[in-house]
Design a protein around this motif. Sequence first.
Motif, PDB file in Angstrom:
ATOM      1  N   ALA A   1       3.520   1.701  -1.224  1.00 61.33           N
ATOM      2  CA  ALA A   1       4.348   1.987  -2.643  1.00 61.33           C
ATOM      3  C   ALA A   1       2.981   2.550  -3.473  1.00 61.33           C
ATOM      4  O   ALA A   1       3.264   3.320  -4.388  1.00 61.33           O
ATOM      5  CB  ALA A   1       4.581   0.681  -3.352  1.00 61.33           C
ATOM      6  N   ALA A   2       2.033   2.004  -3.463  1.00 64.10           N
ATOM      7  CA  ALA A   2       0.902   2.440  -4.197  1.00 64.10           C
ATOM      8  C   ALA A   2       0.287   3.923  -3.980  1.00 64.10           C
ATOM      9  O   ALA A   2       0.105   4.799  -4.858  1.00 64.10           O
ATOM     10  CB  ALA A   2      -0.306   1.329  -4.279  1.00 64.10           C
ATOM     11  N   PHE A   3       0.546   4.263  -2.484  1.00 67.45           N
ATOM     12  CA  PHE A   3       0.205   5.497  -2.277  1.00 67.45           C
ATOM     13  C   PHE A   3       1.125   6.681  -2.639  1.00 67.45           C
ATOM     14  O   PHE A   3       1.039   7.576  -3.247  1.00 67.45           O
ATOM     15  CB  PHE A   3      -0.086   5.676  -0.527  1.00 67.45           C
ATOM     16  CG  PHE A   3      -1.568   5.517  -0.161  1.00 67.45           C
ATOM     17  CD1 PHE A   3      -1.740   4.072   0.111  1.00 67.45           C
ATOM     18  CD2 PHE A   3      -2.416   6.645  -0.115  1.00 67.45           C
ATOM     19  CE1 PHE A   3      -3.228   3.974   0.396  1.00 67.45           C
ATOM     20  CE2 PHE A   3      -3.598   6.311   0.581  1.00 67.45           C
ATOM     21  CZ  PHE A   3      -4.140   4.938   0.595  1.00 67.45           C
TER      22      PHE A   3
ATOM     23  N   GLY B   1       1.337   5.800  -6.981  1.00 71.18           N
ATOM     24  CA  GLY B   1       0.429   5.199  -7.703  1.00 71.18           C
ATOM     25  C   GLY B   1      -0.906   5.897  -7.692  1.00 71.18           C
ATOM     26  O   GLY B   1      -1.828   5.554  -8.358  1.00 71.18           O
TER      27      GLY B   1
ATOM     28  N   LEU C   1       0.851  -1.263  -0.079  1.00 72.13           N
ATOM     29  CA  LEU C   1      -0.051  -0.102  -0.207  1.00 72.13           C
ATOM     30  C   LEU C   1       0.736   1.465   0.098  1.00 72.13           C
ATOM     31  O   LEU C   1       0.380   2.306  -0.717  1.00 72.13           O
ATOM     32  CB  LEU C   1      -0.960   0.118   0.936  1.00 72.13           C
ATOM     33  CG  LEU C   1      -2.009  -0.915   1.110  1.00 72.13           C
ATOM     34  CD1 LEU C   1      -2.818  -1.051   2.485  1.00 72.13           C
ATOM     35  CD2 LEU C   1      -2.993  -0.298   0.292  1.00 72.13           C
TER      36      LEU C   1
END
Lengths: 211, 211
Positions: B203-205, B208, B201
């Motif tokens: 990395a995604a936040f 992303g 998460l």
Amino acid sequence: METPVETTRERLLNVAEQRFGEGGYEGTSLRAITVAAAANIAAVNYHFGSKEALLRAAVARAMAPVNTERRRRLDQLEAGGPPTPEELIRAFIEPGLELVLRRGERGAVVARFIGRIAFDPSKRIRELYATESDPIERRYLAALQRALPQASPEAVAFGYVNMLGLLALHQSQALSPTPGAAGVGDPEDPGKLAENLVAFLVAAFDRGLRP
Amino acid sequence: METPVETTRERLLNVAEQRFGEGGYEGTSLRAITVAAAANIAAVNYHFGSKEALLRAAVARAMAPVNTERRRRLDQLEAGGPPTPEELIRAFIEPGLELVLRRGERGAVVARFIGRIAFDPSKRIRELYATESDPIERRYLAALQRALPQASPEAVAFGYVNMLGLLALHQSQALSPTPGAAGVGDPEDPGKLAENLVAFLVAAFDRGLRP
DNA sequence: GCATAGTTCAAACGGTCGTTTGAACTGGAG
DNA sequence: CTCCAGTTCAAACGACCGTTTGAACTATGC
């Protein structure tokens, strides 16, 4: 042109994916379905054999075009060089969102139905969904592993489960505005949702998977 | 020490979170619950008033310690400097996974129950879960927005929904080995799952979320 | 001992469930 | 027209649903 009269069988499948997607399998009665489909209560057992068989048929019909498109994209990708993670993620997400969301109300109904089934933690329903999408999922897993050679099989599987879960989440929220989370299921531009979801997942796959 | 006899009320709540988590609300009958709890069928309506009230009470009891721990962590974080996205994500995910998963079988039962409820697309159940966790979720959303000033409110809400969805997914898969996706719900080390999910998460936040 | 509030109990309530039955209808083939 | 396979129909099946009832039990305070 000739009038494409809907058969009882088709009407039952249409209503089934609408109602099952709305209230779940257990929460939807065959009587509610047959009334909405203007069919006799016995029609379900005549055409499908049982309530569960109706669900199975509805899942198979709803998933078929999605699986076909995924297969097509995967073939195309693997025909070129080795695909990137982003290409693979896109080839998985977009058929699930665009293909159904771009078809107006009816497409959103199908999306919600698929999402709800893929989502459902119940054993029987999970198995049903699994048998329907197992082969193509294996191909994606293998391709993802090749695209992410530094990641362990467990990490790739973890990422894949998350991708599947998030897709199902947003599919199941089609037709659910969820005012608290604005813009998520924006029915005006489903392509935008797909872009956001792909970007979210690509970042997570590229840098969020522990070796 | 005195014998801590379980009251009928407690036994009903215990069995309810086990059965509701296993078969869903609609798929679980009060008779199945009362039999397993060694209680009379009328006990549910006597102690809670209705089946839905039993569900409500079970949700409230199961969520209470999670919400408390989240509040505590948020207070602590905001007492120091402005928290990073990772700190916020950790403060959200870990109470949901560790707090319940570190308690053996019983904790996993609670996790599955919470996950299934948070997961459920049905209107009535979504509202029930929302009322239970709404205040604390607002705080997280606001804190996330401050930690990610470059992201639009829509993007932050999108990320938040995804975080919530993935947590619910892994919670609901507690007790479900899902052999295809190895290591995901590894009951031997729930902390590892938390670490993996947080890393995914973060990395995604961080990279992303489209502006 | 007795009254009392809290709890449990067997039994039944009306309703709805998925499924089955057998007769009635339909439309094309012979 | 007759026949017949395919389909639809009203009706009923037994089972189970959530809920209610009123009596029986339990434990505490007087």
